[in-house]
Design an enzyme around this catalytic site. Structure first.
Site, PDB file in Angstrom:
ATOM      1  N   ARG A 380      -8.736  -2.049   5.263  1.00 33.56           N
ATOM      2  CA  ARG A 380      -8.231  -0.794   4.708  1.00 33.56           C
ATOM      3  C   ARG A 380      -8.961   0.411   5.301  1.00 33.56           C
ATOM      4  O   ARG A 380      -8.483   1.543   5.209  1.00 33.56           O
ATOM      5  CB  ARG A 380      -8.390  -0.822   3.187  1.00 33.56           C
ATOM      6  CG  ARG A 380      -7.796   0.349   2.479  1.00 33.56           C
ATOM      7  CD  ARG A 380      -7.600   0.086   0.991  1.00 33.56           C
ATOM      8  NE  ARG A 380      -8.783  -0.465   0.353  1.00 33.56           N
ATOM      9  CZ  ARG A 380      -8.815  -0.912  -0.902  1.00 33.56           C
ATOM     10  NH1 ARG A 380      -7.727  -0.898  -1.621  1.00 33.56           N
ATOM     11  NH2 ARG A 380      -9.920  -1.392  -1.425  1.00 33.56           N
ATOM     12  N   LEU A 384      -4.940   2.807   8.222  1.00 38.52           N
ATOM     13  CA  LEU A 384      -4.402   3.980   7.531  1.00 38.52           C
ATOM     14  C   LEU A 384      -5.281   5.221   7.727  1.00 38.52           C
ATOM     15  O   LEU A 384      -4.749   6.322   7.919  1.00 38.52           O
ATOM     16  CB  LEU A 384      -4.202   3.668   6.051  1.00 38.52           C
ATOM     17  CG  LEU A 384      -3.060   2.682   5.778  1.00 38.52           C
ATOM     18  CD1 LEU A 384      -3.040   2.273   4.314  1.00 38.52           C
ATOM     19  CD2 LEU A 384      -1.713   3.275   6.172  1.00 38.52           C
ATOM     20  N   VAL A 502       1.003   2.918   0.388  1.00 32.52           N
ATOM     21  CA  VAL A 502       0.730   1.523   0.726  1.00 32.52           C
ATOM     22  C   VAL A 502      -0.755   1.187   0.627  1.00 32.52           C
ATOM     23  O   VAL A 502      -1.610   2.064   0.611  1.00 32.52           O
ATOM     24  CB  VAL A 502       1.248   1.189   2.141  1.00 32.52           C
ATOM     25  CG1 VAL A 502       2.746   1.404   2.215  1.00 32.52           C
ATOM     26  CG2 VAL A 502       0.547   2.036   3.201  1.00 32.52           C
ATOM     27  N   GLU A 503      -1.047  -0.124   0.580  1.00 31.55           N
ATOM     28  CA  GLU A 503      -2.410  -0.665   0.477  1.00 31.55           C
ATOM     29  C   GLU A 503      -3.188  -0.032  -0.678  1.00 31.55           C
ATOM     30  O   GLU A 503      -4.344   0.339  -0.552  1.00 31.55           O
ATOM     31  CB  GLU A 503      -3.172  -0.512   1.798  1.00 31.55           C
ATOM     32  CG  GLU A 503      -2.637  -1.421   2.886  1.00 31.55           C
ATOM     33  CD  GLU A 503      -3.540  -1.474   4.110  1.00 31.55           C
ATOM     34  OE1 GLU A 503      -4.686  -1.004   4.046  1.00 31.55           O
ATOM     35  OE2 GLU A 503      -3.096  -1.992   5.145  1.00 31.55           O
ATOM     36  N   GLY A 504      -2.527   0.074  -1.814  1.00 29.85           N
ATOM     37  CA  GLY A 504      -3.127   0.684  -2.988  1.00 29.85           C
ATOM     38  C   GLY A 504      -2.718   2.132  -3.104  1.00 29.85           C
ATOM     39  O   GLY A 504      -3.239   2.980  -2.383  1.00 29.85           O
TER      40      GLY A 504
END
Length: 820
Positions: A380, A384, A502-504
């Site tokens: 992560r 991003l 996305v991704e949390g």
């Protein structure tokens, strides 16, 4: 004199607490002072009460230093109470807490960050091989991509781009060379994604997903040797296109509540009966799913018949399923806004898979959530954040250039204070975002897997991207809102919510994860207390040590916060001298204040804190900007302390300190116990607010450096693709250079002829200036070229009505190739 003796007593205790002198050493020091006061006479006789005070404090502290006594009287009695107050953690919450490592976030929670430790961290750098890859295949790919063509005409990445990606092994950056991969560092992975994202988001996402959380990452850490040998070479070459399916309609941010399941059973596989699972799933938002050949799948494994043990619910499990397997449904697409990367749903009903398709084999059944959390702790922090920084750098480059090219009222719009303000925000935020990206990559390449810091950079850098692009749109005005081949902002603007979600999702990340997880993981004593009290990893003796260490830590932070506030930060030292020294002192002050406020909230609310998301979000903001401030100070040193970058550093630091202050005050204004909140406020801000937003002169200095070609601007935008072609961004870059090159000639015309050169009058005005000898013919040619290039930049696209209002499947086309 009595007051002096009282002050001496208080100062002695404060100095010992400020410096976190161990309890035993403190007792010895107080004993020595008591003995001296008792046996020696000085000019003024020592008051009896003063000697007795030292003696009583010394005896009390000595009692606390006798561990069996304090356990009997205090810690053993608090043990049961603490167990009751502990928040109940599910298995998935515990696995998330256990994931990754604690790095600089631990220093920030300590209230006493060791700056020299940070400055000694090697900066993130690229190897010769990695730099050559960026300058070669990545540059070539960027040059070949046409954002409008991809997003609005074909709505897919061209076939030739896919082949280029496979041929140059773009999907293998995290795969070891022994399996045919590139085996790049985290810094190189980020650099590739950032450069691609500055050209075309679809290409960047297509590359980043196989190199982030997915089959390759999970295989490398958890796969069997047979699985690695079979899949990793095929993934490296692009023969297999992977996707990973986690999110389902009823389990988004709460992915652990997924209902997709696999039932352990016997089934037929390749003509024989084997042990496996019948898996049923319904997933959505899965990037690359429509074109994937290998499906990574997360589901909950169950064993109702007890075929592999006596536990019916085995937990979340990860498997690799070839998409050619009977029953696997893929192919349909979602359409994300602003980008056209392959994304879609996948489903299956009672699809039988053998046990050896579980990543890591049968022994890893039920370990899926742990695998995902461990991988996400690092992954992560790369992809991003790289997308976010790419947006900031592009906004800085294009908006600064446009503000210099575009004129209103006879002057470039960048010279208006109303435009200087957003330019300063764009530049300052971009500098800060890139500093955080670089520092986090340094940690990753040193072997850290900082779970809390990865959440911080994911949240803050995607939010920063949104803020910089929004400001860029405001500066561009009408140029930004008319879509077409000449618009280089529209797709980036439209796609902003993707990385936010996305991704949390960012709301979840800020309000629950950053401080909620950080308070437990990065706090020096809280997790130790929890583990000891729960019996999970510790004893009553461990609880006693952690409890009294925590008490001392809290008292020390209270004393440190007060002394640093009263002294304006001068009570601490800086590891450097010069204009940045004050920022190290203020960051140390705010670290102590943050630690004190955090402990006060946790002490007051106990296990109920996890439900106070507004307080958690404000504390998260403070922790975020403590990290961002640290990253900027580190970046300034790594860059060689360039004086011309000081406005960028000052803007970022002033903004972060102001945000930390307001976040802590927001917590204290809404403190569960108002009286305690007021007391803490009086300790950390005894004279009221200490920090102000960035000043106007600093903002003006940033705007000026963005309106010109200089080394500071080059550092600010380094790492993105800079087009010199006749495409949307290339036209701006060309015009920017020409406008700066002709500036002296334009000034000469304005001075001599009392008229300003513009796109409307340049032809006749330049001719007059040349004929009258104000400028040379060569200078006149440069002015003409600059104005002609400016006209192309200012132009927006228009289309025949039939193309907009006509058939549903007709793509937009510009009316004129070189839009106007």
């Amino acid at each position: 004199m009595t007051l002096l003796f009282l002050l001496a007593l208080v100062l002695t205790l404060m100095i010992l607490s400020y410096n976190r002198v161990p309890l035993v050493v403190t007792v010895i020091i107080l004993a020595v002072i008591t003995a001296l006061l008792t046996n020696f006479r000085i000019a003024y006789p020592t008051p009896t009460w003063f000697r007795w005070s030292f003696g009583i404090i010394m005896i009390t502290l000595a009692g606390f230093s006798i561990k069996p006594l304090r356990r009997l009287l205090i810690s053993d009695r608090l043990y049961s109470l603490f167990r009751k107050l502990l928040p109940r953690l599910s298995d998935t919450e515990q696995e998330a807490l256990d994931a990754g490592t604690v790095w600089w976030d631990g220093e920030l929670f300590s209230g006493r960050p060791r700056w020299r430790k940070l400055l000694k961290t090697p900066p993130a750098t690229l190897s010769e091989k990695e730099q050559a890859y960026l300058d070669g295949p990545v540059e070539e790919l960027c040059r070949s991509l046409d954002d409008w063509d991809i997003c609005d005409r074909h709505r897919r990445l061209p076939a030739e781009a896919w082949e280029f990606l496979k041929r140059h092994r773009f999907f293998s950056m995290i795969i070891p060379e022994s399996y045919g991969g590139l085996e790049f560092s985290a810094a190189a992975n980020s650099a590739v994604v950032m450069k691609l994202a500055s050209r075309n988001l679809t290409a960047a996402v297509t590359v980043m997903v196989p190199n982030s959380l997915g089959p390759a990452e999970l295989l490398m850490h958890y796969g069997t040797e047979e699985q690695k040998d079979h899949y990793l070479p095929r993934l490296a070459s692009g023969e297999e296109i992977p996707c990973f399916a986690l999110t389902s309609p009823s389990a988004g941010s709460d992915a652990a509540s997924m209902i997709d399941e696999g039932i352990v059973c016997m089934g037929e596989f390749e003509g024989r009966e084997v042990l496996g699972l019948k898996v049923t799933w319904n997933k959505r938002y899965i990037t690359l799913a429509p074109v994937a050949t290998l499906l990574g799948l997360a589901f909950r494994a169950k064993d109702p018949e007890g075929l592999i043990g006596d536990q019916p619910d085995l937990g979340i499990t990860c498997a690799l399923i070839p998409t050619s397997t009977a029953g696997v449904q893929i192919g349909t697409r979602h359409m994300p806004i602003g980008a056209v990367f392959m994304n879609g749903p996948t489903s299956g009903s009672d699809v039988f898979i053998p046990m050896d398709w579980i990543i890591g084999g049968q022994k890893m059944i039920g370990q899926g959530w742990k695998m995902l959390m461990q991988s996400l702790a690092a992954g992560r922090a790369i992809s991003l954040p790289a997308l976010g920084v790419a947006g900031g750098k592009m906004a800085s480059m294009m908006t600064g250039a446009y503000a210099r090219i575009r004129k209103q009222f006879g002057i470039p719009i960048g010279y208006f204070e109303g435009i200087e303000e957003p330019l300063a925000r764009i530049g300052g935020r971009t500098y800060r975002m890139d500093a955080a990206r670089r520092l986090t990559l340094s940690a990753l390449d040193q072997g850290e897997r900082p779970a809390v810091l990865s959440a911080i950079v994911k949240y803050q850098l995607t939010e920063g991207n949104r803020q910089t692009i929004n400001d860029a749109m405001d500066v561009h005005g009408g140029k930004g809102i008319i879509t077409g081949p000449n618009n280089y902002l529209a797709h980036a603007y439209e796609a902003l919510p993707i990385s936010i979600t996305v991704e949390g999702a960012n709301i979840l990340t800020r309000s629950l994860i950053i401080f909620g997880q950080g308070a437990i993981r990065a706090h020096p004593w809280l997790l130790k207390e929890m583990n000891a009290a729960s019996g999970r990893n510790g004893t009553r003796r461990d609880f006693d040590k952690a409890l009294f260490s925590h008490v001392g830590y809290t008292i020390s932070n209270a004393v440190r916060s007060l002394m640093l506030a009263l002294s304006g930060g001068l009570a601490t030292s800086s590891p450097v001298s010069g204009p940045t020294a004050r920022y190290y002192r203020q960051m140390t002050r705010m670290s102590s204040a943050f630690a004190l406020v955090a402990d006060s909230v946790l002490l007051t609310l106990g296990g109920k804190f996890k439900f106070r998301e507004t307080l958690s979000g404000r504390l998260a903001d403070a922790l975020i900007h403590l990290y961002l401030g640290s990253a900027m100070l580190k970046r300034f040193e790594d860059d060689g302390r360039p004086e011309e970058d000081l406005p960028l550093l000052q803007w970022g630091m002033d903004d972060s300190l102001y945000t930390i202050q307001n976040s802590l005050l927001g917590v204290l204004r809404n403190f569960p116990v108002p009286l305690l909140g007021g007391l803490v406020k009086s300790i950390i801000f005894p004279f009221g607010q200490s920090y102000a937003p960035p000043s106007d002169p600093v903002g003006k200095a940033i705007a000026r450096l963005m309106l010109d070609e200089n080394a500071s601007r080059d550092r600010l935008i380094s790492g993105i693709y800079v087009s010199d072609a006749r495409d949307a961004s290339g036209k701006v870059n060309t015009a920017f250079h020409l406008v700066l090159d002709s500036a002296d000639a334009e000034q000469a015309i304005r001075t001599a002829l009392k008229e300003t050169v513009s796109v409307d009058n340049y032809a006749g005005l330049v001719q007059r200036a040349v004929e009258s000898g104000v400028i040379t013919e060569e200078q006149g040619a440069r002015v003409r070229l600059a104005q002609e290039a400016s006209i192309e930049v200012i132009a927006v696209d228009d289309f025949p009505r039939s193309k907009i209002e006509g058939q549903e499947d007709t793509p937009f086309r510009p009316a004129v190739a070189e839009g106007g």
